[in-house]
Design an enzyme around this catalytic site. Structure first.
Site, PDB file in Angstrom:
ATOM      1  N   HIS A  18      36.796  -6.780  30.988  1.00 34.72           N
ATOM      2  CA  HIS A  18      36.514  -5.939  32.159  1.00 34.72           C
ATOM      3  C   HIS A  18      35.135  -6.279  32.730  1.00 34.72           C
ATOM      4  CE1 HIS A  18      39.192  -2.750  30.056  1.00 34.72           C
ATOM      5  NE2 HIS A  18      39.869  -3.165  31.118  1.00 34.72           N
ATOM      6  N   LYS A  42      49.680   6.103  29.482  1.00 35.41           N
ATOM      7  CA  LYS A  42      48.918   5.893  28.239  1.00 35.41           C
ATOM      8  C   LYS A  42      48.161   7.153  27.852  1.00 35.41           C
ATOM      9  CE  LYS A  42      47.651   1.084  29.412  1.00 35.41           C
ATOM     10  NZ  LYS A  42      46.478   0.281  29.835  1.00 35.41           N
ATOM     11  N   ARG A  91      45.244 -11.453  33.527  1.00 36.08           N
ATOM     12  CA  ARG A  91      45.057 -12.300  32.341  1.00 36.08           C
ATOM     13  C   ARG A  91      46.130 -13.361  32.237  1.00 36.08           C
ATOM     14  NH1 ARG A  91      44.676  -7.055  28.684  1.00 36.08           N
ATOM     15  NH2 ARG A  91      46.369  -6.696  30.119  1.00 36.08           N
ATOM     16  N   SER A 128      42.221  -3.670  25.819  1.00 38.24           N
ATOM     17  CA  SER A 128      41.677  -2.460  25.189  1.00 38.24           C
ATOM     18  C   SER A 128      42.555  -2.040  24.014  1.00 38.24           C
ATOM     19  CB  SER A 128      41.605  -1.315  26.208  1.00 38.24           C
ATOM     20  OG  SER A 128      40.718  -1.628  27.243  1.00 38.24           O
TER      21      SER A 128
HETATM   22  O1  PNS Z   1      43.474  -0.148  32.826  1.00 33.74           O
HETATM   23  P1  PNS Z   1      44.878   0.255  33.229  1.00 33.74           P
HETATM   24  O2  PNS Z   1      45.418   1.306  32.274  1.00 33.74           O
HETATM   25  O3  PNS Z   1      45.804  -0.901  33.380  1.00 33.74           O
HETATM   26  O4  PNS Z   1      44.713   0.940  34.691  1.00 33.74           O
HETATM   27  C1  PNS Z   1      45.817   1.457  35.384  1.00 33.74           C
HETATM   28  C2  PNS Z   1      45.312   2.327  36.542  1.00 33.74           C
HETATM   29  C3  PNS Z   1      44.422   3.442  36.009  1.00 33.74           C
HETATM   30  C4  PNS Z   1      44.515   1.470  37.505  1.00 33.74           C
HETATM   31  C5  PNS Z   1      46.557   2.910  37.279  1.00 33.74           C
HETATM   32  O5  PNS Z   1      47.357   3.606  36.353  1.00 33.74           O
HETATM   33  C6  PNS Z   1      46.148   3.841  38.409  1.00 33.74           C
HETATM   34  O6  PNS Z   1      45.820   3.387  39.494  1.00 33.74           O
HETATM   35  N1  PNS Z   1      46.158   5.161  38.118  1.00 33.74           N
HETATM   36  C7  PNS Z   1      45.785   6.185  39.080  1.00 33.74           C
HETATM   37  C8  PNS Z   1      47.049   6.939  39.532  1.00 33.74           C
HETATM   38  C9  PNS Z   1      47.760   6.158  40.633  1.00 33.74           C
HETATM   39  O7  PNS Z   1      47.249   5.964  41.726  1.00 33.74           O
HETATM   40  N2  PNS Z   1      48.957   5.672  40.279  1.00 33.74           N
HETATM   41  C10 PNS Z   1      49.763   4.873  41.185  1.00 33.74           C
HETATM   42  C11 PNS Z   1      49.373   3.414  41.105  1.00 33.74           C
HETATM   43  S1  PNS Z   1      50.406   2.436  42.130  1.00 33.74           S
END
Ligand code: PNS
Length: 156
Positions: A18, A42, A91, A128
């Protein structure tokens, strides 16, 4: 024109992968906001304030990087802040499918465009989840995470 982007993620915890994306993106943008958001898929290991504090400590050396947190739709936060650009790291091909879906959903819902950056190969296997697993079984994760995270995972 000032270009600001958001780098959203669950950062549970922030890793060197990150941080590498943050440093490289921040060097090419005027301002980058690292947004600690909830991933509904998650259950986090670290509570939100702790994840935030670790991101702040790990990015303190970057003058144009800010840290924020949000629990809701990313596009709503972006629209409130007037931010039209998200940065994401890729990645491997396996990341691409879900990232493509999220990018297209965010573009549709809120007109937020996503720029993808490839991770440096040295971090291509880092996640992570894997860091948490290695730390859980007492393995050394200090090569993979910023010092503040390594201390936290070692229980100090
Ligand atoms: O590090 P991660 O877990 O891959 O991040 C995922 C994240 C937090 C970026 C994604 O779940 C997100 O944007 N969550 C906020 C809620 C939202 O807007 N969901 C719709 C995404 S299309």
């Amino acid at each position: 024109m000032t270009i600001t982007a958001v780098y959203p993620g669950s950062f549970d915890p922030i890793t060197n992968g990150h941080l590498d994306i943050i440093e490289r993106a921040a060097a090419r943008l005027d301002r980058l906001v690292v947004l600690c958001s909830r991933n509904p898929g998650k259950e986090p290991m670290l509570a939100h304030p702790e994840r935030l504090a670790l991101i702040e400590e790990s990015t303190g050396h970057l003058a144009n990087v800010e840290v924020a947190s949000f629990d809701g739709l990313l596009v709503e936060w972006c629209n409130d802040q007037g931010i039209r650009l998200a940065v994401k790291g890729l990645r491997a091909v396996s990341d691409f499918e879900s990232e493509l879906q999220m990018a297209q959903m965010n573009a549709h819902l809120g007109g937020v465009e996503t720029l993808f950056m490839t991770t440096r190969p040295v971090y291509s296997y880092l996640s992570s989840s894997l860091v948490k697993e290695v730390a859980h079984f007492g393995g050394d994760v200090s090569d993979f995470v910023p010092p503040a995270v390594a201390r936290r995972l070692a229980g100090h």
